[in-house]
Motif scaffolding. Structure first.
Motif, PDB file in Angstrom:
ATOM      1  N   MET A 114      -3.238  23.583  -5.864  1.00 55.30           N
ATOM      2  CA  MET A 114      -3.136  22.813  -7.110  1.00 55.30           C
ATOM      3  C   MET A 114      -2.902  21.340  -6.801  1.00 55.30           C
ATOM      4  O   MET A 114      -3.368  20.465  -7.531  1.00 55.30           O
ATOM      5  N   GLU A 115      -2.214  21.058  -5.724  1.00 53.35           N
ATOM      6  CA  GLU A 115      -1.968  19.671  -5.310  1.00 53.35           C
ATOM      7  C   GLU A 115      -3.291  18.958  -5.025  1.00 53.35           C
ATOM      8  O   GLU A 115      -3.550  17.868  -5.537  1.00 53.35           O
ATOM      9  N   LYS A 116      -4.143  19.587  -4.225  1.00 57.41           N
ATOM     10  CA  LYS A 116      -5.456  18.989  -3.920  1.00 57.41           C
ATOM     11  C   LYS A 116      -6.317  18.921  -5.169  1.00 57.41           C
ATOM     12  O   LYS A 116      -6.998  17.932  -5.411  1.00 57.41           O
ATOM     13  N   ARG A 117      -6.285  19.991  -5.954  1.00 54.38           N
ATOM     14  CA  ARG A 117      -7.070  20.031  -7.192  1.00 54.38           C
ATOM     15  C   ARG A 117      -6.707  18.854  -8.098  1.00 54.38           C
ATOM     16  O   ARG A 117      -7.577  18.209  -8.664  1.00 54.38           O
ATOM     17  N   SER A 118      -5.416  18.576  -8.205  1.00 53.66           N
ATOM     18  CA  SER A 118      -4.966  17.515  -9.119  1.00 53.66           C
ATOM     19  C   SER A 118      -5.408  16.123  -8.681  1.00 53.66           C
ATOM     20  O   SER A 118      -5.381  15.191  -9.473  1.00 53.66           O
ATOM     21  N   GLN A 119      -5.845  15.994  -7.444  1.00 52.12           N
ATOM     22  CA  GLN A 119      -6.303  14.704  -6.939  1.00 52.12           C
ATOM     23  C   GLN A 119      -7.824  14.542  -7.016  1.00 52.12           C
ATOM     24  O   GLN A 119      -8.349  13.480  -6.688  1.00 52.12           O
ATOM     25  N   MET A 120      -8.503  15.567  -7.471  1.00 50.11           N
ATOM     26  CA  MET A 120      -9.966  15.520  -7.540  1.00 50.11           C
ATOM     27  C   MET A 120     -10.425  14.824  -8.820  1.00 50.11           C
ATOM     28  O   MET A 120      -9.744  14.845  -9.838  1.00 50.11           O
ATOM     29  N   LYS A 121     -11.606  14.220  -8.757  1.00 44.43           N
ATOM     30  CA  LYS A 121     -12.195  13.546  -9.922  1.00 44.43           C
ATOM     31  C   LYS A 121     -12.435  14.504 -11.081  1.00 44.43           C
ATOM     32  O   LYS A 121     -12.377  14.121 -12.240  1.00 44.43           O
ATOM     33  N   CYS A 122     -12.708  15.758 -10.765  1.00 42.98           N
ATOM     34  CA  CYS A 122     -13.018  16.745 -11.799  1.00 42.98           C
ATOM     35  C   CYS A 122     -11.761  17.322 -12.454  1.00 42.98           C
ATOM     36  O   CYS A 122     -11.864  18.076 -13.424  1.00 42.98           O
ATOM     37  N   PHE A 123     -10.588  16.969 -11.964  1.00 47.31           N
ATOM     38  CA  PHE A 123      -9.358  17.562 -12.505  1.00 47.31           C
ATOM     39  C   PHE A 123      -9.172  17.298 -14.002  1.00 47.31           C
ATOM     40  O   PHE A 123      -8.837  18.229 -14.745  1.00 47.31           O
ATOM     41  N   PRO A 124      -9.378  16.067 -14.492  1.00 45.41           N
ATOM     42  CA  PRO A 124      -9.228  15.855 -15.947  1.00 45.41           C
ATOM     43  C   PRO A 124     -10.119  16.783 -16.780  1.00 45.41           C
ATOM     44  O   PRO A 124      -9.698  17.275 -17.820  1.00 45.41           O
ATOM     45  N   LYS A 125     -11.318  17.072 -16.294  1.00 46.15           N
ATOM     46  CA  LYS A 125     -12.206  18.003 -17.003  1.00 46.15           C
ATOM     47  C   LYS A 125     -11.596  19.404 -17.006  1.00 46.15           C
ATOM     48  O   LYS A 125     -11.633  20.105 -18.017  1.00 46.15           O
ATOM     49  N   SER A 126     -10.991  19.808 -15.894  1.00 42.76           N
ATOM     50  CA  SER A 126     -10.379  21.143 -15.849  1.00 42.76           C
ATOM     51  C   SER A 126      -9.178  21.223 -16.787  1.00 42.76           C
ATOM     52  O   SER A 126      -8.930  22.264 -17.383  1.00 42.76           O
ATOM     53  N   VAL A 127      -8.458  20.118 -16.953  1.00 39.41           N
ATOM     54  CA  VAL A 127      -7.328  20.090 -17.893  1.00 39.41           C
ATOM     55  C   VAL A 127      -7.848  20.230 -19.328  1.00 39.41           C
ATOM     56  O   VAL A 127      -7.280  20.975 -20.137  1.00 39.41           O
ATOM     57  N   GLU A 128      -8.925  19.541 -19.638  1.00 41.81           N
ATOM     58  CA  GLU A 128      -9.528  19.653 -20.979  1.00 41.81           C
ATOM     59  C   GLU A 128      -9.979  21.089 -21.250  1.00 41.81           C
ATOM     60  O   GLU A 128      -9.770  21.619 -22.339  1.00 41.81           O
ATOM     61  N   GLN A 129     -10.585  21.712 -20.255  1.00 36.16           N
ATOM     62  CA  GLN A 129     -11.026  23.101 -20.404  1.00 36.16           C
ATOM     63  C   GLN A 129      -9.825  24.034 -20.546  1.00 36.16           C
ATOM     64  O   GLN A 129      -9.873  24.996 -21.310  1.00 36.16           O
ATOM     65  N   TYR A 130      -8.767  23.741 -19.818  1.00 40.53           N
ATOM     66  CA  TYR A 130      -7.551  24.562 -19.898  1.00 40.53           C
ATOM     67  C   TYR A 130      -6.998  24.578 -21.328  1.00 40.53           C
ATOM     68  O   TYR A 130      -6.553  25.627 -21.814  1.00 40.53           O
ATOM     69  N   LYS A 131      -7.047  23.459 -21.999  1.00 39.53           N
ATOM     70  CA  LYS A 131      -6.569  23.391 -23.389  1.00 39.53           C
ATOM     71  C   LYS A 131      -7.304  24.414 -24.262  1.00 39.53           C
ATOM     72  O   LYS A 131      -6.706  25.012 -25.161  1.00 39.53           O
ATOM     73  N   LEU A 132      -8.588  24.601 -23.991  1.00 41.53           N
ATOM     74  CA  LEU A 132      -9.387  25.562 -24.764  1.00 41.53           C
ATOM     75  C   LEU A 132      -9.045  27.005 -24.397  1.00 41.53           C
ATOM     76  O   LEU A 132      -9.178  27.916 -25.219  1.00 41.53           O
ATOM     77  N   LEU A 133      -8.607  27.216 -23.164  1.00 42.81           N
ATOM     78  CA  LEU A 133      -8.273  28.554 -22.685  1.00 42.81           C
ATOM     79  C   LEU A 133      -6.882  29.018 -23.100  1.00 42.81           C
ATOM     80  O   LEU A 133      -6.629  30.208 -23.257  1.00 42.81           O
TER      81      LEU A 133
END
Length: 108
Positions: free
Chosen positions: A70-89
């Motif tokens: 999760m640490e590496k994931r949070s530093q990726m450019k795509c992380f904000p998109k995954s957070v937006e998708q998480y809101k839907l999930l």
């Protein structure tokens, strides 16, 4: 299988959300679950749980990097998109995991 086949077709001609390289054709390794299938099976086959990152046939292996921590994931450019998708999930979740707690923290 239909879920993966549909996403393989959707990813065709797309670019990796992280490195912007073309995705290799016919590879399920480009299909990334935002929340792990094994830990959140209730959302495993929801489209909102998917993003496309380059997989095992690429030089960057963005999918592997996303899954590594999760640490590496949070530093990726795509992380904000995954957070937006998480809101839907979030409304569909029945299990609390380290992954969901991490995303919840990002929503605060």
């Amino acid at each position: 299988p239909d879920f993966y086949q549909r996403h393989i077709l959707q990813a065709e001609g797309s670019r990796c959300l992280e490195c912007n390289k073309s995705l290799y054709s016919n590879s399920s390794s480009n299909i990334v679950h935002i929340l792990a299938k094994s830990l959140s099976p209730e959302v495993a086959t929801l489209d909102e749980n998917i993003i496309y990152l380059c997989g095992i046939y690429s030089e960057n292996h963005c999918h592997s990097l996303f899954d590594s921590s999760m640490e590496k994931r949070s530093q990726m450019k795509c992380f904000p998109k995954s957070v937006e998708q998480y809101k839907l999930l979030k409304p569909y979740l029945t299990n609390i995991t380290a992954e969901t707690l991490f995303y919840d923290k990002c929503l605060e």
